[in-house]
Each structure stands twice: as C-alpha cells, then as structure tokens.
Design a protein around this motif. Structure first.
Motif, PDB file in Angstrom:
ATOM      1  N   ARG A 301      28.679  57.016  48.208  1.00 36.21           N
ATOM      2  CA  ARG A 301      28.642  55.763  48.973  1.00 36.21           C
ATOM      3  C   ARG A 301      28.537  56.011  50.485  1.00 36.21           C
ATOM      4  NH1 ARG A 301      29.916  51.170  45.877  1.00 36.21           N
ATOM      5  NH2 ARG A 301      30.924  51.627  43.873  1.00 36.21           N
ATOM      6  N   ALA A 302      27.890  57.092  50.862  1.00 37.05           N
ATOM      7  CA  ALA A 302      27.808  57.473  52.274  1.00 37.05           C
ATOM      8  C   ALA A 302      27.238  56.354  53.145  1.00 37.05           C
ATOM      9  CB  ALA A 302      26.980  58.739  52.429  1.00 37.05           C
ATOM     10  N   ARG A 303      26.155  55.747  52.716  1.00 36.22           N
ATOM     11  CA  ARG A 303      25.528  54.696  53.525  1.00 36.22           C
ATOM     12  C   ARG A 303      26.468  53.512  53.719  1.00 36.22           C
ATOM     13  NH1 ARG A 303      20.033  55.512  54.225  1.00 36.22           N
ATOM     14  NH2 ARG A 303      19.769  53.337  54.833  1.00 36.22           N
ATOM     15  N   GLN A 304      27.169  53.132  52.676  1.00 36.21           N
ATOM     16  CA  GLN A 304      28.105  52.026  52.784  1.00 36.21           C
ATOM     17  C   GLN A 304      29.263  52.354  53.719  1.00 36.21           C
ATOM     18  OE1 GLN A 304      28.343  51.634  48.302  1.00 36.21           O
ATOM     19  NE2 GLN A 304      28.573  49.471  48.863  1.00 36.21           N
ATOM     20  N   ILE A 305      29.744  53.578  53.645  1.00 34.58           N
ATOM     21  CA  ILE A 305      30.858  53.989  54.499  1.00 34.58           C
ATOM     22  C   ILE A 305      30.447  53.944  55.968  1.00 34.58           C
ATOM     23  CG2 ILE A 305      32.381  55.911  55.107  1.00 34.58           C
ATOM     24  CD1 ILE A 305      32.063  56.821  52.123  1.00 34.58           C
ATOM     25  N   LEU A 306      29.305  54.532  56.276  1.00 33.33           N
ATOM     26  CA  LEU A 306      28.830  54.546  57.662  1.00 33.33           C
ATOM     27  C   LEU A 306      28.605  53.128  58.176  1.00 33.33           C
ATOM     28  CD1 LEU A 306      26.363  57.531  57.261  1.00 33.33           C
ATOM     29  CD2 LEU A 306      28.359  57.519  58.773  1.00 33.33           C
ATOM     30  N   ALA A 307      28.025  52.273  57.336  1.00 29.16           N
ATOM     31  CA  ALA A 307      27.770  50.897  57.753  1.00 29.16           C
ATOM     32  C   ALA A 307      29.079  50.148  57.987  1.00 29.16           C
ATOM     33  CB  ALA A 307      26.934  50.178  56.695  1.00 29.16           C
ATOM     34  N   ALA A 308      30.064  50.362  57.121  1.00 29.01           N
ATOM     35  CA  ALA A 308      31.338  49.653  57.253  1.00 29.01           C
ATOM     36  C   ALA A 308      32.043  50.029  58.545  1.00 29.01           C
ATOM     37  CB  ALA A 308      32.227  49.963  56.054  1.00 29.01           C
ATOM     38  N   VAL A 309      32.019  51.303  58.894  1.00 22.99           N
ATOM     39  CA  VAL A 309      32.667  51.736  60.134  1.00 22.99           C
ATOM     40  C   VAL A 309      31.959  51.133  61.340  1.00 22.99           C
ATOM     41  CG1 VAL A 309      33.189  53.730  61.597  1.00 22.99           C
ATOM     42  CG2 VAL A 309      33.583  53.851  59.115  1.00 22.99           C
ATOM     43  N   ARG A 310      30.649  51.163  61.343  1.00 24.48           N
ATOM     44  CA  ARG A 310      29.893  50.608  62.479  1.00 24.48           C
ATOM     45  C   ARG A 310      30.105  49.097  62.601  1.00 24.48           C
ATOM     46  NH1 ARG A 310      25.584  54.637  60.884  1.00 24.48           N
ATOM     47  NH2 ARG A 310      25.644  56.223  62.539  1.00 24.48           N
ATOM     48  N   GLU A 311      30.056  48.385  61.483  1.00 24.15           N
ATOM     49  CA  GLU A 311      30.208  46.937  61.528  1.00 24.15           C
ATOM     50  C   GLU A 311      31.577  46.517  62.031  1.00 24.15           C
ATOM     51  OE1 GLU A 311      29.300  45.694  57.562  1.00 24.15           O
ATOM     52  OE2 GLU A 311      27.168  46.257  57.725  1.00 24.15           O
ATOM     53  N   SER A 312      32.564  47.356  61.824  1.00 23.53           N
ATOM     54  CA  SER A 312      33.922  47.033  62.280  1.00 23.53           C
ATOM     55  C   SER A 312      34.157  47.385  63.744  1.00 23.53           C
ATOM     56  CB  SER A 312      34.946  47.781  61.418  1.00 23.53           C
ATOM     57  OG  SER A 312      34.998  49.161  61.765  1.00 23.53           O
ATOM     58  N   GLY A 313      33.191  48.068  64.364  1.00 25.66           N
ATOM     59  CA  GLY A 313      33.420  48.565  65.720  1.00 25.66           C
ATOM     60  C   GLY A 313      34.289  49.798  65.753  1.00 25.66           C
ATOM     61  N   GLY A 314      34.384  50.491  64.628  1.00 24.56           N
ATOM     62  CA  GLY A 314      35.229  51.668  64.530  1.00 24.56           C
ATOM     63  C   GLY A 314      34.501  52.956  64.848  1.00 24.56           C
ATOM     64  N   THR A 315      35.093  54.054  64.426  1.00 26.78           N
ATOM     65  CA  THR A 315      34.522  55.362  64.728  1.00 26.78           C
ATOM     66  C   THR A 315      35.003  56.380  63.711  1.00 26.78           C
ATOM     67  OG1 THR A 315      34.121  56.950  66.520  1.00 26.78           O
ATOM     68  CG2 THR A 315      36.391  56.166  66.233  1.00 26.78           C
ATOM     69  N   PHE A 316      34.457  57.591  63.802  1.00 26.69           N
ATOM     70  CA  PHE A 316      34.906  58.728  63.010  1.00 26.69           C
ATOM     71  C   PHE A 316      35.648  59.705  63.909  1.00 26.69           C
ATOM     72  CE2 PHE A 316      32.068  57.240  59.782  1.00 26.69           C
ATOM     73  CZ  PHE A 316      32.479  57.834  58.596  1.00 26.69           C
ATOM     74  N   LEU A 317      36.726  60.263  63.403  1.00 31.98           N
ATOM     75  CA  LEU A 317      37.468  61.324  64.076  1.00 31.98           C
ATOM     76  C   LEU A 317      37.619  62.492  63.100  1.00 31.98           C
ATOM     77  CD1 LEU A 317      40.342  59.232  65.742  1.00 31.98           C
ATOM     78  CD2 LEU A 317      38.210  60.015  66.815  1.00 31.98           C
ATOM     79  N   THR A 318      37.672  63.699  63.630  1.00 32.62           N
ATOM     80  CA  THR A 318      37.903  64.878  62.792  1.00 32.62           C
ATOM     81  C   THR A 318      39.138  65.613  63.281  1.00 32.62           C
ATOM     82  OG1 THR A 318      36.442  66.259  64.155  1.00 32.62           O
ATOM     83  CG2 THR A 318      35.462  65.166  62.233  1.00 32.62           C
ATOM     84  N   VAL A 319      39.780  66.315  62.352  1.00 34.09           N
ATOM     85  CA  VAL A 319      40.991  67.065  62.680  1.00 34.09           C
ATOM     86  C   VAL A 319      40.856  68.489  62.172  1.00 34.09           C
ATOM     87  CG1 VAL A 319      42.543  65.091  62.790  1.00 34.09           C
ATOM     88  CG2 VAL A 319      42.110  66.165  60.590  1.00 34.09           C
ATOM     89  N   THR A 320      41.424  69.424  62.914  1.00 32.18           N
ATOM     90  CA  THR A 320      41.378  70.840  62.557  1.00 32.18           C
ATOM     91  C   THR A 320      42.489  71.165  61.565  1.00 32.18           C
ATOM     92  OG1 THR A 320      42.860  71.545  64.313  1.00 32.18           O
ATOM     93  CG2 THR A 320      40.507  71.363  64.860  1.00 32.18           C
ATOM     94  N   GLU A 321      42.396  72.349  60.986  1.00 31.53           N
ATOM     95  CA  GLU A 321      43.447  72.793  60.058  1.00 31.53           C
ATOM     96  C   GLU A 321      44.783  72.937  60.780  1.00 31.53           C
ATOM     97  OE1 GLU A 321      42.509  73.134  56.560  1.00 31.53           O
ATOM     98  OE2 GLU A 321      41.009  71.976  57.676  1.00 31.53           O
ATOM     99  N   ASN A 322      44.759  73.419  62.009  1.00 28.83           N
ATOM    100  CA  ASN A 322      46.010  73.539  62.761  1.00 28.83           C
ATOM    101  C   ASN A 322      46.617  72.165  63.051  1.00 28.83           C
ATOM    102  OD1 ASN A 322      45.987  76.323  62.836  1.00 28.83           O
ATOM    103  ND2 ASN A 322      44.945  76.435  64.823  1.00 28.83           N
ATOM    104  N   GLN A 323      45.777  71.188  63.335  1.00 29.24           N
ATOM    105  CA  GLN A 323      46.284  69.837  63.556  1.00 29.24           C
ATOM    106  C   GLN A 323      46.887  69.253  62.281  1.00 29.24           C
ATOM    107  OE1 GLN A 323      42.519  68.320  65.226  1.00 29.24           O
ATOM    108  NE2 GLN A 323      43.692  67.630  67.022  1.00 29.24           N
ATOM    109  N   ILE A 324      46.274  69.543  61.140  1.00 31.97           N
ATOM    110  CA  ILE A 324      46.809  69.062  59.861  1.00 31.97           C
ATOM    111  C   ILE A 324      48.186  69.664  59.608  1.00 31.97           C
ATOM    112  CG2 ILE A 324      46.497  69.142  57.356  1.00 31.97           C
ATOM    113  CD1 ILE A 324      43.454  68.967  57.890  1.00 31.97           C
TER     114      ILE A 324
END
Length: 372
Positions: A301-324
């Motif tokens: 569901r990659a396309r749906q996920i990307l569209a949902a985040v954009r439509e909400s005005g949201g964003t993607f964040l990533t975290v490192t293993e050390n941060q986890i």
C-alpha cells in the motif's frame, strides 16, 4: 446487522475501481493483484453523547465499523492515554490482549472469517500480527497457520503456537514470508487473514483515533506519529480522521507523522524524492534493524501511505539504531517497557515542543526479549 450476518460492505480496488463481494472475493484485486479497500457506504456519525454505557472496547464505535455484534472479542481497545512531556502523550496499545496494537485489526479479520466459515485461515507476519490472528482465530474456533520469517523472536513464535496455531518459519526476510503465505492463500477453502491486503484490518486500526478523539473530549492532537512498515496503523488513522472531518466532528485533520527505521526506509526516501510510489521491481535485501515490525522493503500500500501523509500535511521521519536503543531505555526509565519497534515514534518526536503529538506504544517489551 446481526452477529452472524455477512457484511454488506464491498471490496473496492483503489487502483482500477474493481468491485467484489466480500463473501466471494479473492484476497486481492483480480485485475491488478493489489490490496483491497472497503466501501462501507454512508454511515451515521459516532456521537460522544451516545457512548456512555456502551461496551468498553473498540466495538463501542459501532456506527463506524463494517461489522457489528462480534462473537470473538477479547475486550480489545480503550487503552490508556498518558502524558510523557508537556507536548507528547503516549497511547499504551501494548496493553491489548496479545500485547500489541495488532489486536485492533485482527479481531475484525477473525470475526469476518468466522462469518465466512473457511476451512482454514492463513496469515503472515513478523510476529505481532500473527500472534493476534492466532489468538482471535483460537477465540473463533478456526484452524490457523501463521507464516513468519526466520529470526522472528522466540517470544513471539511461542505466543503464536500457544494459541494453537500452526507455525511455518520461512527462510529469508519478511518479503519471502509474505510470498509463501500468499501461495498458500490460493488453496480452496482458505481465508487469507492479511493485515496488509484485507481492508477490514484498517477499519479495526482506525479505532485508535476514535479513542483519542473520545478521550480528548471531541478533539485530536496537532499531530499523530505512527511507526510505518506496511502502514496499517497510519492508514487506519487516515480513515478515521477523514470520517470525523466529514461528519463535522473535528475542525481539521491532524498531521500524520510517519516514522521508519533509517536502515529500512523506502517510503521515507520516496517521500523526500517527491515520488507517488516505489520504483517497480522486486524488493532487494535490507539491512538489519531493531525495529523488525516495520522492516518492510516494499509495502503493497505504498502509494496510499504516501498520499495519506501528504494529504494530512504530515511528513516522514527516520530514526537510527542508536536512537531506538536510547528511546527504549528512556521509556523503561519512565516505567514503560516497550518493544523496539514500538519506541520508534518516541525516538523521533520525543523532543517536540511546538505542538501536541500522540505516539503509540505498539508492543510490549516482553515480546522481543531485548532488554534496553
């Protein structure tokens, strides 16, 4: 609708518009082989003043659900919302019956399967979804086989077998596991309890947001952060916020913040590149990450996920293993022992001070045996 009725909702392919009857349909769209959405038709709004006295579970939001009168409920839902900082609160979904948020969707799949009366149920998972499906199939009296990738934590596989499910360990990664389960799903009399392809699962996870809305007195936070692999919680959140907005029950939709492990972050990369989906082709091997539950190299569901985040005005964040690792230790020091996938959002947004954010603590630390 009675507790034994087949739902009147219909499957709908978001890519080509194909429709199919829920009782007769294959597990994916016959035209494009993609996952289904669900058309549940026009529904009345969920009203705050109508909730008093209802079941203290996710089934209290009956107007919004595609099924009613469940026979397989274990009391899932209505998990606590607790503050972590002045701006960030956590929803404790690791307090579900099988110790993860996946119970929200698994109960919907098991209830649907019970009504369809298949000969067998199959599922694939990195652990938590399979555990939840196994538990609810046990509750429903349905034979169940769960496919998991090699390397799945013993704590999760033991829980799956404890519920009476047959365990199939697949050599390779999460992608290989999904392919094995889909091959088995083609056998006659089989119900594929896919938390990715079957949209009933998403209509279970959307109750996460309905609970936030109720607990916050008919409002939602500025942002909702969710860990994203296959995107089932994020897409459920998008469904719920759209429904609440359409019924005039919220004034605006919160931003959806999607969090991925830096080691396996195909969606974050596509989002930053401005892409609508992932490049064609099969997924390649991925790096190891502590956040095994979101280590999905090619979510259907990659396309749906990307569209949902954009439509909400949201964003993607990533975290490192050390941060986890640091986030897991930090939460444990606050009294909350959460598995490594479940701490990803806290790692990403724990220092937010400019808006209100809710993060899900999705799975109990006891599920991985990885001490902080």
């Amino acid at each position: 609708m009675t507790g034994t009725a087949i739902p009147t909702a219909t499957y709908l392919c978001p890519q080509d518009g194909t429709r199919a009857d829920v009782a007769a349909a294959h597990w994916c769209c016959p035209v494009c082989a993609g996952p289904w959405d669900l058309d549940i038709g026009a529904r009345p709004p969920v009203r705050l003043d109508a909730l008093n006295g209802r079941a203290n579970s996710l089934w209290r939001y009956e107007e919004a659900l595609p099924l009613a009168g469940p026979a397989v409920s274990l009391g899932e839902g209505r998990t606590p919302l607790v503050p972590l900082t002045g701006h960030v609160s956590a929803k404790l979904d690791f307090l579900m019956p099988t110790l993860s948020f996946k119970d929200r969707g698994a109960v919907m799949l098991a209830e649907l399967a019970r009504r369809l009366s298949p000969e067998r149920v199959v599922a694939d998972s990195s652990g938590n979804a399979g555990t939840a499906v196994a538990a609810y199939c046990a509750r429903a009296g349905l034979p169940c086989t769960v496919y998991v990738p090699e390397g799945t934590s013993p704590e999760k596989t033991e829980q799956i077998t404890a519920h009476g499910a047959r365990l199939e360990v697949v050599p390779g990664d999460r992608e290989a596991t999904a392919l094995a389960a889909r091959a088995a799903a083609g056998a006659p009399g089989t119900f594929y309890a896919s938390h990715v392809f079957n949209p009933f699962f998403l209509h279970g996870t959307k109750t996460y947001v309905y609970e936030l809305w109720e607990d916050l007195g008919g409002t939602l936070p500025d942002a909702i952060a969710v860990p994203v692999g296959n995107g089932t919680l994020l897409l459920g959140a998008a469904l719920a916020t759209a429904e609440l907005l359409a019924h005039g029950l919220i004034a605006r939709r919160p931003a959806l913040i999607a969090v991925q492990a830096e080691a396996v972050s195909p969606l974050a990369a596509a989002f930053r590149a401005g892409q609508d989906g992932l490049p064609p082709g099969r997924a390649t091997a991925t790096a190891a990450t502590l956040a095994e539950g979101i280590a999905i190299p090619r979510p259907p569901r990659a396309r749906q996920i990307l569209a949902a985040v954009r439509e909400s005005g949201g964003t993607f964040l990533t975290v490192t293993e050390n941060q986890i690792r640091a986030a897991q230790r930090d939460l444990a020091a606050r009294g909350l022992y959460v598995e490594t996938t479940g701490v990803a959002c806290w790692a990403a947004v724990g220092d937010v001070t400019d808006r209100s954010v809710v993060v899900p603590l999705c799975g109990a630390g006891l599920k991985t045996g990885t001490a902080p």
